[in-house]
Design a protein around this motif. Structure first.
Motif, PDB file in Angstrom:
ATOM      1  N   LEU A 287       0.867  -1.228   0.008  1.00  0.00           N
ATOM      2  CA  LEU A 287      -0.043  -0.016   0.024  1.00  0.00           C
ATOM      3  C   LEU A 287       0.726   1.212  -0.052  1.00  0.00           C
ATOM      4  O   LEU A 287       1.147   1.969   1.029  1.00  0.00           O
ATOM      5  N   PRO A 288       1.391   1.842  -1.385  1.00  0.00           N
ATOM      6  CA  PRO A 288       2.346   2.652  -1.405  1.00  0.00           C
ATOM      7  C   PRO A 288       1.876   4.046  -0.565  1.00  0.00           C
ATOM      8  O   PRO A 288       2.488   5.026  -0.243  1.00  0.00           O
ATOM      9  N   SER A 289       0.512   4.171  -0.666  1.00  0.00           N
ATOM     10  CA  SER A 289       0.038   5.512  -0.266  1.00  0.00           C
ATOM     11  C   SER A 289       0.006   5.704   1.271  1.00  0.00           C
ATOM     12  O   SER A 289      -0.049   6.798   1.821  1.00  0.00           O
ATOM     13  N   LEU A 290       0.400   4.667   1.972  1.00  0.00           N
ATOM     14  CA  LEU A 290       0.485   4.759   3.426  1.00  0.00           C
ATOM     15  C   LEU A 290       1.643   5.337   3.833  1.00  0.00           C
ATOM     16  O   LEU A 290       1.728   6.150   4.717  1.00  0.00           O
ATOM     17  N   CYS A 291       2.749   5.119   3.263  1.00  0.00           N
ATOM     18  CA  CYS A 291       4.146   5.668   3.493  1.00  0.00           C
ATOM     19  C   CYS A 291       4.388   5.324   5.120  1.00  0.00           C
ATOM     20  O   CYS A 291       4.864   6.333   5.754  1.00  0.00           O
ATOM     21  N   GLN A 292       4.065   4.027   5.405  1.00  0.00           N
ATOM     22  CA  GLN A 292       4.884   3.947   6.868  1.00  0.00           C
ATOM     23  C   GLN A 292       6.064   4.241   7.133  1.00  0.00           C
ATOM     24  O   GLN A 292       6.961   3.675   6.166  1.00  0.00           O
ATOM     25  N   ARG A 293       6.289   4.541   8.345  1.00  0.00           N
ATOM     26  CA  ARG A 293       7.758   4.764   8.779  1.00  0.00           C
ATOM     27  C   ARG A 293       8.591   3.831   8.867  1.00  0.00           C
ATOM     28  O   ARG A 293       8.228   2.674   9.344  1.00  0.00           O
ATOM     29  N   THR A 294       9.682   3.665   8.227  1.00  0.00           N
ATOM     30  CA  THR A 294      10.726   2.713   8.451  1.00  0.00           C
ATOM     31  C   THR A 294      11.984   3.119   9.152  1.00  0.00           C
ATOM     32  O   THR A 294      12.007   4.177   9.369  1.00  0.00           O
ATOM     33  N   GLY A 295      12.488   2.077   9.820  1.00  0.00           N
ATOM     34  CA  GLY A 295      13.778   2.488  10.763  1.00  0.00           C
ATOM     35  C   GLY A 295      15.135   1.777  10.429  1.00  0.00           C
ATOM     36  O   GLY A 295      14.997   0.771   9.729  1.00  0.00           O
ATOM     37  N   ASP A 296      16.015   2.609  10.458  1.00  0.00           N
ATOM     38  CA  ASP A 296      17.496   1.855  10.473  1.00  0.00           C
ATOM     39  C   ASP A 296      17.687   0.472  11.495  1.00  0.00           C
ATOM     40  O   ASP A 296      16.960   0.597  12.423  1.00  0.00           O
ATOM     41  N   ILE A 297      18.490  -0.287  11.192  1.00  0.00           N
ATOM     42  CA  ILE A 297      18.862  -1.164  11.965  1.00  0.00           C
ATOM     43  C   ILE A 297      20.006  -0.707  12.855  1.00  0.00           C
ATOM     44  O   ILE A 297      20.924  -0.161  12.546  1.00  0.00           O
ATOM     45  N   SER A 298      19.829  -1.161  14.100  1.00  0.00           N
ATOM     46  CA  SER A 298      21.011  -0.698  15.403  1.00  0.00           C
ATOM     47  C   SER A 298      22.180  -1.225  14.918  1.00  0.00           C
ATOM     48  O   SER A 298      22.431  -2.571  14.966  1.00  0.00           O
TER      49      SER A 298
END
Length: 311
Positions: free
Chosen positions: A195-206
């Motif tokens: 669902l590209p319209s959501l633009c859920q936030r993603t995070g980096d790996i520690s």
């Protein structure tokens, strides 16, 4: 008025009513589900009855429909209570990675056993195939072979560049699916691909611990354009099983349960009894040592802090 809980923040709920409205709801402090000792008495996927209040005042949830099934884990804050991840599911998509971060087979097996106990099918999705070394690719193929031999469907994909995502979309079509897994395995990236319209936030790996950083902070349900729903949940580090008697844990490992009929004793725990067919199968390699080790770890869950260490 009846509706479907599509979002839970812990303190409030978003309910989609049968007539298509979206209503913010709360529950009273004394509200609990009969027979379930849970930190979250209402979960995403629940069908609820709500009572509308005056304008600018949230509605209240007054009742919960009977649940077809649910996925539950031991609460990480209150180990004697459960936390319901989602309800009324057709299946779960367990997203795992062999590196960056590595998902342990113990975590996988605990999740699978809990889902089996509550009659929820699981599809294993091995993500981040685009960054695997040749050795890690062999490990991924080996794990897929193991879990397929037990009866689980396994997919491989790289959600970041879209490789293999068509097969994931096909698996989700017209089903209500919980997406779960450790932090950092790429659940939010996968949801963004679906669902590209959501633009859920993603995070980096520690970099220090090679573990994921939490980016999804609450559970939410989204409708897919091809048909079906997905439920995105916060990443989980450990999976403490809840409300399982030691004598029934083997029932949730299908290969152990099928083999146990050949044990000498009907109540065999498959730990040290003589003529145990399961121990014999493990020594011969027909039951994977990793699966048997996971089974033993669940038997030892009387130590209530133990599950918190499972990565």
């Amino acid at each position: 008025m009846r509706g479907l809980v599509i979002k839970s923040t812990g303190s409030s709920y978003l309910v989609r009513t049968d007539d298509g409205d979206t209503v913010e709801c709360r529950i009273k402090g004394t509200f609990r589900i009969k027979g379930i000792k849970s930190t979250n008495p209402v979960a995403v996927g629940d069908y609820v009855e709500i009572a509308r209040a005056q304008d600018d005042v949230p509605a209240y949830i007054t009742g919960i429909g009977e649940r077809r099934n649910y996925i539950v884990r031991r609460s990480s804050n209150l180990s004697k209570q459960s936390h319901i991840l989602a309800c009324n599911l057709d299946q779960c998509l367990l997203v795992v990675t062999v590196s960056h971060p590595a998902t342990s087979t113990t975590f996988i097996d605990r999740f699978l056993a809990s889902a089996w106990a509550y009659r929820v099918p699981v599809v294993l999705v091995f993500n981040k195939t685009d960054i695997l070394t040749p050795e890690e690719r062999r490990e991924t193929d080996s794990l897929c072979g193991l879990y397929r031999s037990i009866g689980y469907r396994c997919l491989q994909c790289a959600a970041l560049d879209g490789t293999g995502m068509d097969a994931v979309r096909t698996a989700l079509k017209d089903k209500v699916t919980l997406i779960s897994g450790n932090s950092g395995v790429g659940k939010s990236t996968m949801v963004n691909s679906l669902l590209p319209s959501l633009c859920q936030r993603t995070g980096d790996i520690s970099e220090k611990h090679d573990t994921g950083m939490h980016t999804t902070t609450f559970s939410e349900m989204f409708q897919l354009p091809e048909g079906g729903w997905i439920i995105d949940t916060p990443g989980i580090k450990g999976f403490g099983v809840f409300n399982m008697e030691s004598g029934e844990i083997s029932h949730y490992f299908p290969e152990i349960f099928n083999c146990s009929k050949d044990c000498r004793y009907g109540n065999c725990t498959h730990v040290r009894e003589p003529d145990c067919a399961v121990l014999r199968a493990v020594s011969q390699g027909s039951i994977a040592l990793s699966r048997y080790t996971s089974y033993l770890s669940m038997l030892e869950d009387e130590d209530e802090d133990k599950y918190r260490k499972m990565q």
